[in-house]
Design an enzyme around this catalytic site. Sequence first.
Site, PDB file in Angstrom:
ATOM      1  N   TYR B 109       0.817  -0.638  -0.105  1.00  0.00           N
ATOM      2  CA  TYR B 109      -0.075  -0.211   0.436  1.00  0.00           C
ATOM      3  C   TYR B 109       0.760   1.457  -0.129  1.00  0.00           C
ATOM      4  O   TYR B 109       1.701   1.265   0.984  1.00  0.00           O
ATOM      5  CB  TYR B 109      -1.070   0.037   1.236  1.00  0.00           C
ATOM      6  CG  TYR B 109      -2.071  -1.218   1.149  1.00  0.00           C
ATOM      7  CD1 TYR B 109      -3.405  -0.256   1.214  1.00  0.00           C
ATOM      8  CD2 TYR B 109      -1.435  -2.095   1.814  1.00  0.00           C
ATOM      9  CE1 TYR B 109      -4.061  -1.593   0.872  1.00  0.00           C
ATOM     10  CE2 TYR B 109      -2.885  -3.506   1.809  1.00  0.00           C
ATOM     11  CZ  TYR B 109      -4.079  -2.450   1.045  1.00  0.00           C
ATOM     12  OH  TYR B 109      -5.652  -3.682   1.059  1.00  0.00           O
ATOM     13  N   TYR B 148      -0.372  -9.936   0.203  1.00  0.00           N
ATOM     14  CA  TYR B 148       0.763  -9.927   1.175  1.00  0.00           C
ATOM     15  C   TYR B 148       0.043 -10.358   2.612  1.00  0.00           C
ATOM     16  O   TYR B 148      -0.483 -11.096   2.766  1.00  0.00           O
ATOM     17  CB  TYR B 148       0.399  -8.263   1.519  1.00  0.00           C
ATOM     18  CG  TYR B 148      -0.987  -7.210   1.577  1.00  0.00           C
ATOM     19  CD1 TYR B 148      -0.702  -7.551   3.220  1.00  0.00           C
ATOM     20  CD2 TYR B 148      -1.769  -6.990   1.106  1.00  0.00           C
ATOM     21  CE1 TYR B 148      -2.401  -6.968   4.019  1.00  0.00           C
ATOM     22  CE2 TYR B 148      -2.777  -6.278   2.037  1.00  0.00           C
ATOM     23  CZ  TYR B 148      -3.178  -6.160   3.097  1.00  0.00           C
ATOM     24  OH  TYR B 148      -4.390  -5.874   3.381  1.00  0.00           O
ATOM     25  N   ARG B 158      -2.845 -12.315   2.975  1.00  0.00           N
ATOM     26  CA  ARG B 158      -3.991 -11.778   2.488  1.00  0.00           C
ATOM     27  C   ARG B 158      -4.049 -12.650   1.121  1.00  0.00           C
ATOM     28  O   ARG B 158      -2.589 -11.514   0.001  1.00  0.00           O
ATOM     29  CB  ARG B 158      -4.328 -10.120   3.007  1.00  0.00           C
ATOM     30  CG  ARG B 158      -3.914  -9.673   3.738  1.00  0.00           C
ATOM     31  CD  ARG B 158      -5.255 -10.259   4.799  1.00  0.00           C
ATOM     32  NE  ARG B 158      -6.413 -10.269   4.512  1.00  0.00           N
ATOM     33  CZ  ARG B 158      -7.851  -9.385   3.776  1.00  0.00           C
ATOM     34  NH1 ARG B 158      -7.756  -8.531   4.644  1.00  0.00           N
ATOM     35  NH2 ARG B 158      -8.781  -9.623   3.705  1.00  0.00           N
ATOM     36  N   HIS B 161      -7.159  -8.201  -2.980  1.00  0.00           N
ATOM     37  CA  HIS B 161      -8.680  -8.093  -2.441  1.00  0.00           C
ATOM     38  C   HIS B 161      -8.512  -6.612  -2.356  1.00  0.00           C
ATOM     39  O   HIS B 161      -7.536  -5.727  -2.693  1.00  0.00           O
ATOM     40  CB  HIS B 161      -8.725  -8.366  -1.195  1.00  0.00           C
ATOM     41  CG  HIS B 161      -8.000  -7.755  -0.355  1.00  0.00           C
ATOM     42  ND1 HIS B 161      -6.548  -8.372   0.652  1.00  0.00           N
ATOM     43  CD2 HIS B 161      -7.693  -6.726   0.432  1.00  0.00           C
ATOM     44  CE1 HIS B 161      -6.097  -7.525   1.292  1.00  0.00           C
ATOM     45  NE2 HIS B 161      -6.454  -6.906   1.322  1.00  0.00           N
ATOM     46  N   HIS B 163     -10.693  -3.192  -1.289  1.00  0.00           N
ATOM     47  CA  HIS B 163     -11.322  -2.256  -0.334  1.00  0.00           C
ATOM     48  C   HIS B 163     -12.342  -1.410  -0.413  1.00  0.00           C
ATOM     49  O   HIS B 163     -12.185  -0.652  -1.530  1.00  0.00           O
ATOM     50  CB  HIS B 163     -10.200  -1.819   1.004  1.00  0.00           C
ATOM     51  CG  HIS B 163      -9.415  -2.525   1.408  1.00  0.00           C
ATOM     52  ND1 HIS B 163      -9.504  -3.094   3.090  1.00  0.00           N
ATOM     53  CD2 HIS B 163      -8.134  -3.068   1.273  1.00  0.00           C
ATOM     54  CE1 HIS B 163      -7.900  -3.455   3.177  1.00  0.00           C
ATOM     55  NE2 HIS B 163      -7.606  -3.973   2.397  1.00  0.00           N
TER      56      HIS B 163
HETATM   57 FE   LIG Z   1      -5.965  -4.605   2.389  1.00  0.00          FE
END
Ligand SMILES: [Fe+3]
Lengths: 202, 238
Positions: B109, B148, B158, B161, B163
């Site tokens: 991110y 990640y 994870r 995906h 959000h």
């Molecule tokens: Fe996330």
Amino acid sequence: MTRLPPTSQHTIGPFFPRGFFRPGDNDLRRIATEAPPSTAGETIRLHGRVLRENGQPCVNAVLEAWQADAAGRFRHPADPDWRLADPDFLGWGRAWTDAAGGFEFITLLPGGYAEGNHHRAPHVNLTIMASGLMRPLATTVFFPDFPEANAADPVLGLVPPEARARLVAMVDSAPDGLAEGSRSFRCELRLRGGAETPFFAE
Amino acid sequence: MDPQQLPDRIEAWPPGIEPAVPIPGYANTYTHWPAQPLLRRPAGRTERSGPLDLGRKLPCGDDNLAVPGPGRLAMGQLIHIGGRVLDEDGRPVRGAVVELWQANAAGRYRHAADTRDAPLDPDFIGNGRALTDAEGRYGFFTIKPGAYPVPVAETWWRPPHLHFSVLGPASAGRLVTQMYFPGDPLNALDRILMSVPDAAARDRLVARLIPPAEVGPGWLGFAHDLVLRGRSATPALP
Ligand SMILES: [Fe+3]
């Protein structure tokens, strides 16, 4: 008509983008960031901290506020008087918590209103989203100016008596930058543990 | 709809849809969620209302995450994700603000809190905002994010995906959710997705691949609808 099951909720996680926030997003008085603030009421500051277990600050939490205008009206058809609501007042704002868990909103002191057989005391609805919260948490903050209305409020009345004071903000000193004489209200939001804030669900 | 005729409670969540908390291995679900039960309150006008024209406060139209500027293109598999925002009666929710944020193709991110040693992409910011149209439709051009590892003691990965945050016309229908990709083997190992007890509810968090022949070259297309809780009619804009 078939009922569709609602989409499952998840946490916002730790990476909600800072780019989603712009200066003025935490000012409920403005219908757009560039719009002048509504002046139809008393400008106040509502601030505080979000704390997790053991009083640790909850950083990177997102808070959203929603409230009626100074006359107690929502500009939304769920309010029978919505066409009379202040057209220059949005009543919605968003803030995030800093390293100390602190947040701040600028708004107008909301009005109370009658609904059904009840009278709702002036209040601000807060929605809290954070890593570890698998759904947004909702609570409602009341004001110390209205002890009688607070005592009669049907939602505050759902809270065990010993915990009600946690949902009533306290007056504290206004910071520089707020107009002279403006009042500041403080409310601590304890997500979990001692003196835990009461939270609601619909 | 006459607001006076609305029931004073929103129907409870059908069983199996809400995540079961706390989630083993996800420490924050132990330290952040209230120990006391939530107090169920009647849904009056303060809970049934919400800002109707939030697109003015939160500018929308930022719906291409893959192309940050002329001649620039994010790294990764180019995708289009689109669908409708609906209420529980299947009626479109128009004028809803849909916010999307995600990791880049390397699973990183662009956020100060993401300190993992994975590359940042100078051409990928990773967040966008769109307003639903009269049919409740939203859509974003973006890239498929990477998986990640979660930086906790008992780490897990994870799956890729997206959000989503949806701000509709009622506070009670505020939705924060995540969307997954079909066929990813990490889906069944994800503590967050698997916290949703009902298998059908989990399946509804997985997007549907649109046959590529229907989308055309350039982008892989995925469809994903979002259903807000509540069945109050979408109010008319003033
Ligand atoms: Fe996330």
